[in-house]
Design a protein around this motif. Structure first.
Motif, PDB file in Angstrom:
ATOM      1  N   LEU A 115       0.609  -1.317   0.180  1.00 59.86           N
ATOM      2  CA  LEU A 115       0.187   0.019  -0.109  1.00 59.86           C
ATOM      3  C   LEU A 115       0.813   1.177   0.142  1.00 59.86           C
ATOM      4  O   LEU A 115       0.633   2.238  -0.702  1.00 59.86           O
ATOM      5  CB  LEU A 115      -0.749  -0.009   1.251  1.00 59.86           C
ATOM      6  CG  LEU A 115      -2.445  -0.286   1.181  1.00 59.86           C
ATOM      7  CD1 LEU A 115      -3.208  -0.482   2.493  1.00 59.86           C
ATOM      8  CD2 LEU A 115      -3.030   0.576  -0.016  1.00 59.86           C
ATOM      9  N   PHE A 116       1.767   1.381   0.778  1.00 58.32           N
ATOM     10  CA  PHE A 116       2.771   2.347   1.007  1.00 58.32           C
ATOM     11  C   PHE A 116       3.596   2.572  -0.316  1.00 58.32           C
ATOM     12  O   PHE A 116       3.591   3.870  -0.988  1.00 58.32           O
ATOM     13  CB  PHE A 116       3.915   2.153   2.083  1.00 58.32           C
ATOM     14  CG  PHE A 116       4.813   3.169   2.298  1.00 58.32           C
ATOM     15  CD1 PHE A 116       4.531   4.151   3.039  1.00 58.32           C
ATOM     16  CD2 PHE A 116       6.095   3.090   1.771  1.00 58.32           C
ATOM     17  CE1 PHE A 116       5.234   5.196   3.158  1.00 58.32           C
ATOM     18  CE2 PHE A 116       6.955   3.900   2.049  1.00 58.32           C
ATOM     19  CZ  PHE A 116       6.457   5.039   2.488  1.00 58.32           C
ATOM     20  N   GLU A 117       3.820   1.864  -1.166  1.00 54.06           N
ATOM     21  CA  GLU A 117       4.573   1.920  -2.258  1.00 54.06           C
ATOM     22  C   GLU A 117       3.688   2.352  -3.331  1.00 54.06           C
ATOM     23  O   GLU A 117       3.868   3.158  -4.205  1.00 54.06           O
ATOM     24  CB  GLU A 117       5.482   0.652  -2.864  1.00 54.06           C
ATOM     25  CG  GLU A 117       6.385   0.147  -1.900  1.00 54.06           C
ATOM     26  CD  GLU A 117       7.591   1.308  -1.802  1.00 54.06           C
ATOM     27  OE1 GLU A 117       7.605   2.254  -2.682  1.00 54.06           O
ATOM     28  OE2 GLU A 117       8.600   1.102  -0.951  1.00 54.06           O
ATOM     29  N   THR A 118       2.512   1.669  -3.310  1.00 52.63           N
ATOM     30  CA  THR A 118       1.362   1.962  -4.365  1.00 52.63           C
ATOM     31  C   THR A 118       0.949   3.550  -4.020  1.00 52.63           C
ATOM     32  O   THR A 118       0.876   4.175  -5.279  1.00 52.63           O
ATOM     33  CB  THR A 118       0.183   1.237  -4.071  1.00 52.63           C
ATOM     34  OG1 THR A 118       0.597  -0.127  -4.009  1.00 52.63           O
ATOM     35  CG2 THR A 118      -0.972   1.552  -5.067  1.00 52.63           C
ATOM     36  N   PHE A 119       0.927   4.012  -2.918  1.00 50.28           N
ATOM     37  CA  PHE A 119       0.670   5.373  -2.557  1.00 50.28           C
ATOM     38  C   PHE A 119       1.700   6.173  -3.265  1.00 50.28           C
ATOM     39  O   PHE A 119       1.400   7.300  -4.041  1.00 50.28           O
ATOM     40  CB  PHE A 119       0.535   5.596  -1.036  1.00 50.28           C
ATOM     41  CG  PHE A 119      -0.004   6.831  -0.598  1.00 50.28           C
ATOM     42  CD1 PHE A 119      -1.321   7.274  -0.814  1.00 50.28           C
ATOM     43  CD2 PHE A 119       0.990   7.694  -0.036  1.00 50.28           C
ATOM     44  CE1 PHE A 119      -1.708   8.416  -0.408  1.00 50.28           C
ATOM     45  CE2 PHE A 119       0.353   8.778   0.526  1.00 50.28           C
ATOM     46  CZ  PHE A 119      -0.841   9.351   0.129  1.00 50.28           C
ATOM     47  N   GLU A 127       7.738   4.103 -13.259  1.00 48.39           N
ATOM     48  CA  GLU A 127       7.756   3.096 -14.173  1.00 48.39           C
ATOM     49  C   GLU A 127       7.930   1.673 -13.492  1.00 48.39           C
ATOM     50  O   GLU A 127       7.648   0.559 -13.563  1.00 48.39           O
ATOM     51  CB  GLU A 127       8.876   3.069 -15.184  1.00 48.39           C
ATOM     52  CG  GLU A 127       8.506   4.030 -16.256  1.00 48.39           C
ATOM     53  CD  GLU A 127       8.415   5.527 -15.971  1.00 48.39           C
ATOM     54  OE1 GLU A 127       9.293   6.117 -15.016  1.00 48.39           O
ATOM     55  OE2 GLU A 127       7.846   6.344 -16.716  1.00 48.39           O
ATOM     56  N   THR A 128       9.008   1.925 -12.011  1.00 46.46           N
ATOM     57  CA  THR A 128       9.140   0.832 -11.034  1.00 46.46           C
ATOM     58  C   THR A 128       7.964   0.787 -10.230  1.00 46.46           C
ATOM     59  O   THR A 128       7.329  -0.345 -10.002  1.00 46.46           O
ATOM     60  CB  THR A 128      10.471   0.979 -10.488  1.00 46.46           C
ATOM     61  OG1 THR A 128      11.379   1.193 -11.785  1.00 46.46           O
ATOM     62  CG2 THR A 128      10.957  -0.264  -9.741  1.00 46.46           C
ATOM     63  N   LEU A 129       7.625   1.799  -9.618  1.00 48.26           N
ATOM     64  CA  LEU A 129       6.725   1.555  -8.610  1.00 48.26           C
ATOM     65  C   LEU A 129       5.086   1.211  -9.157  1.00 48.26           C
ATOM     66  O   LEU A 129       4.406   0.725  -8.346  1.00 48.26           O
ATOM     67  CB  LEU A 129       6.404   3.208  -8.000  1.00 48.26           C
ATOM     68  CG  LEU A 129       7.765   3.576  -7.067  1.00 48.26           C
ATOM     69  CD1 LEU A 129       7.350   4.860  -6.566  1.00 48.26           C
ATOM     70  CD2 LEU A 129       7.879   2.626  -6.013  1.00 48.26           C
ATOM     71  N   VAL A 130       5.165   1.055 -10.558  1.00 46.83           N
ATOM     72  CA  VAL A 130       3.810   0.845 -10.706  1.00 46.83           C
ATOM     73  C   VAL A 130       3.511  -0.816 -10.587  1.00 46.83           C
ATOM     74  O   VAL A 130       2.514  -1.252 -10.557  1.00 46.83           O
ATOM     75  CB  VAL A 130       3.655   0.921 -12.389  1.00 46.83           C
ATOM     76  CG1 VAL A 130       4.540   0.192 -13.129  1.00 46.83           C
ATOM     77  CG2 VAL A 130       2.084   0.742 -12.978  1.00 46.83           C
ATOM     78  N   ALA A 131       4.833  -1.390 -10.421  1.00 43.88           N
ATOM     79  CA  ALA A 131       4.688  -2.645 -10.213  1.00 43.88           C
ATOM     80  C   ALA A 131       3.833  -3.089  -8.833  1.00 43.88           C
ATOM     81  O   ALA A 131       3.198  -4.170  -8.924  1.00 43.88           O
ATOM     82  CB  ALA A 131       6.058  -3.432  -9.701  1.00 43.88           C
TER      83      ALA A 131
END
Ligand SMILES: Nc1ncnc2c1ncn2[C@@H]1O[C@H](COP(=O)(O)OP(=O)(O)OP(=O)(O)O)[C@@H](O)[C@H]1O
Ligand SMILES: [Mg+2]
Lengths: 495, 265
Positions: free
Chosen positions: A223-227, A461-465
């Motif tokens: 969730l944190f990274e998605t945010f 581009e990376t965080l979209v993962a």
């Protein structure tokens, strides 16, 4: 020195535990005057009780301390490093790993006698070449040691040492207090059996909550990274955009929809293959096959379930794909004389192979479920003059339906999360198309490709993962919840 | 064995529905039925009594070939129904079971609605021309099984949601709905209260007008009340078979006497 201080602490706690066990047992026996019928619990329970109070709090504190100490020391040591060192094209992580490495090097140097313990704490880069000293004892460093890093490393060592010392005292103290207290309360009337029972309950609860907490932790970190991702990239594009075109120079189109389409399309084909075949196989095995066939076929199917998915991926790429091309492609040379399929990777390739992978999954779950339908139900149907297949269709399958639906939904969530087969068999083109002979791509393959190679963990581009992974998680979770709901509703109706 | 032959002469051979000769049943090595000869008359209630485990259910299951569904079970000897050998290779066990219905020892309703449970047999055998005819069959079967008043308002509720005794009567209705010629009932009243038991016994009496009924029971009183013929089984043997009145008042075999007076159980 083979164990280190922490090793000795554990050994000491264990020894104390064993001692406490025997002492408490002995004490219980003595307090009953040797007649164990006078004891509230069997003597061993007094032993277990003492062992529990000696070991569990001490080891618990030990584990927490070992986890927390490095974090706290790193935080405090990091403050010693001047800001501009971190900002000069480096990161906190890199600097801290230098510090740790130097600290480790100093440890080794002291151990080998290249430095005295005194020297290790006081040397300065201004006077000695630390890099050379550490190099001599086998710790190679990439660059000269800077004064601040050395100082931080020395602080790191001394704080670690005092932390470990404090830990030793606290842990051993707890073990001793636990042992003493439990010995003190040991007498014939003490309800050791009940205490041990409660202790066991607490242990079980701990194990269960640990499992749940890890899941929660994983979800939270995603969730944190998605945010983070949604701060850099508009969420409207992610959920409602029309195309997937990552571009490492920035300004990418990152929409999940084409990937979701590919994922669902392949999963549906896989289920279309796996559910009928798996279900029919299960019906044959559980209703018609004799014991001999059954005992041979079941393990064979289970072997199929044990094949690593990467092998299925190879099978898709090297066997199924080319076979499909020879039917649907190659123009005049092909079997049908058409030119519908150009490459081996296609939705159909991946879907077929994934379906094959899921057959044993569906069949072995359904087989268990069908076998669980009581024989009395079949007898009732036979007794009314129904044939075997009428009985299966009208009595056995309806009775087994909730379980079968559950099995199918579980298979669906496996299909959606499957990675290796689609990486190798489905292709890499994100698009909306109904043609199963075209290459398409899925959520899982894009996660793999966004995270492999040179990655910069600060770019969308990376965080979209992470956003993709979280969506996948929500999707499979939803399927599982739905499966549970259907099963429960059906149960309510017929139990 | 001698007294059996004496009895056979008394039987009205014209009205024999089921004739069993030299029937042996094995479950693997377990010899469960030993050389049983019996004639069951048409339009009669025959009771099978005997201590637990003596093979009453096993023999009953031979009469509609339900034992075929048990892998380890082997049946030898001849059983003729209406003069036809039911273990002949040309006989279709499925058709046989439509003709020889069965109510099991444990109630086993299907996980379907009450209506569908009863309509199951008629649907399979195409007994109803249309929905109205099916409704009639279902209603009359439920009435005959003395459960109509309890379920008429909830025919679409699941049959598995009924109480044990109601489930058993539902199973009786289900068996009756297929219009069998012979009805085999394995302890049909073991889960029923006295009122429902009386109703089922009434049903059995009524069925006797058209069918032959074979009932396994542990209740001597029930056997005496509902049956005209009684067969006493003991350790896989048919010890004594004859008029119910004779068996209960004047048994020939000492084992029969011990059993009905409660000395072997
Ligand atoms: N499915 C089976 N597999 C193996 N043995 C069986 C099976 N069914 C019954 N038997 C055996 O056959 C014998 C007779 O059993 P059966 O069920 O016919 O007794 P019963 O007279 O109906 O007893 P009860 O009054 O308790 O119902 C018993 O020894 C039993 O163990
Ligand atoms: Mg029985």
């Amino acid at each position: 020195m083979a164990l280190g201080l922490t090793g000795y602490v554990i050994v000491a706690v264990l020894l104390l535990t064993v001692t406490a066990f025997f002492m408490a047992r002995g004490r219980a026996n003595v307090s009953a005057g040797g007649d164990i019928r006078l004891l509230h619990s069997l003597p061993n329970y007094y032993g277990y009780n003492a062992a529990m109070f000696t070991a569990v709090p001490a080891l618990g504190v030990f584990a927490i301390w070992m986890l927390a100490q490095p974090l706290m020391i790193e935080n405090s040591v990091f403050k010693l490093i001047p800001e501009q060192m971190v900002s000069e094209g480096s990161s906190r992580g890199l600097v801290m790993s230098d510090v740790r490495r130097v600290a480790e090097g100093l440890d080794i140097a002291v151990e080998r006698g290249a430095l005295t313990a005194e020297e290790a704490n006081s040397i300065r880069t201004e006077f000695r070449d630390v890099r050379e000293i550490l190099g001599d004892v086998g710790v190679a460093l990439g660059s000269n040691v800077e004064a601040e890093v050395l100082y931080a490393a020395q602080e790191y060592r001394s704080r670690s040492a005092s932390g470990t010392f404090g830990m030793t005292i606290v842990v051993l103290g707890l073990a001793l207090i636990g042992a003493a207290a439990s010995l003190f309360v040991t007498n014939a009337d003490f309800r050791a059996r009940n205490t041990v029972e409660r202790g066991a309950l607490v242990l079980l609860i701990l194990a269960a909550s640990l499992a749940i907490l890890t899941t929660v932790g994983i979800v939270l970190s995603m969730l944190f990274e998605t945010f983070n991702f949604f701060r850099m990239h508009p969420w409207t594009d992610f959920f409602f955009g029309g195309s997937w075109a990552p571009n490492f120079r920035g300004n990418s189109d990152l929409s999940i929809l084409p990937l979701l389409w590919g994922t669902l399309y392949i999963s549906i084909i896989a289920l279309l293959v796996a559910v009928p075949i798996g279900l029919f196989a299960a019906i044959y095995l559980s209703e018609y096959a004799g014991p001999k066939v059954r005992s041979a076929a079941k393990p064979l199917l289970e072997i199929l379930a044990g094949i690593p998915t990467i092998v299925y991926g190879l099978f898709a790429l090297l066997t199924v794909g080319p076979a499909l091309v020879s039917v649907f492609g190659r123009g005049e040379e092909g079997l049908l004389g058409v030119e519908w399929m150009s490459g081996a990777t296609a939705v159909l390739t991946a879907g077929l192979v994934m379906g094959i992978m899921l057959i044993p999954f569906v069949s072995s779950l359904s087989d268990d479920i069908i076998n669980a339908v009581p024989q009395a139900m079949r007898d009732g149907s036979f007794g009314l003059g129904a044939t075997h297949s009428e009985t299966i269709r009208q009595v056995v399958l309806p009775a087994a339906l909730p379980g079968i639906v559950g099995a199918v939904l579980l298979a669906a969530s496996r299909a959606i999360g499957e990675t290796m087969i689609v990486v190798l068999g489905a292709g890499a083109i994100a698009k909306f198309s109904l043609n199963p002979l075209e290459a398409m791509t899925t959520i899982t393959t894009r996660i793999v490709s966004q995270l492999t190679g040179d990655t910069d963990f600060a770019s969308p581009e990376t965080l979209v993962a992470f956003a993709l992974g979280l969506t996948l998680f929500v999707l499979t979770l939803g399927l599982n919840v739905l499966a549970l709901y259907i099963v429960r509703k059906y149960r309510e109706q017929y139990e | 064995m001698n007294d059996m032959r004496v009895l056979e002469r008394d039987v009205d051979t014209d009205a024999i529905k089921i004739a069993a000769r030299g029937v042996q049943v094995f479950y693997g090595d377990n010899h469960a039925i030993k050389d049983v000869d019996v004639d069951i008359q048409d339009k009669t209630v025959t009771a099978f009594i005997g201590p637990s485990g003596c093979g009453k259910s096993t023999f009953l299951r031979c009469l509609n070939r339900m034992n075929d569904t048990i892998d380890i079970c082997r049946v030898e000897g001849n059983i003729h129904i209406d003069g036809e050998d039911i273990y002949d290779r040309r006989v279709d066990p499925v058709q046989l079971r439509a003709k020889v219905g069965m109510v099991f020892q444990k109630p086993n309703p299907f996980p379907k609605s009450i209506y569908d449970n009863v309509a199951y047999g008629p649907r399979i055998h195409g007994l109803a021309k249309n929905k109205a005819a099916l409704d009639d069959i279902v209603e009359s079967a439920l009435r005959r099984a003395a459960i109509w008043d309890e379920v008429k308002d909830r025919l679409s509720a699941p049959g598995t949601g009924l109480s044990g005794g109601q489930q058993q009567r539902l199973c009786i209705a289900r068996a009756v709905a297929t219009e069998p010629e012979v009805l085999l009932m394995d302890e049909p009243c073991s889960a029923l209260d006295p009122i429902a038991t009386a109703q089922v016994e009434e049903l059995i009496d009524e069925l006797r007008q058209n069918y032959s009924v074979v009932i396994v029971t542990h209740s001597m009183q029930q056997a005496a009340r509902v049956s005209q013929k009684t067969a006493f089984f003991h350790l896989g043997n048919l010890v004594e078979y004859g008029e119910t009145g004779t068996i209960f008042t004047n048994p020939e075999d000492s084992r029969t006497e011990s059993y009905i007076t409660g000395r072997i159980g």
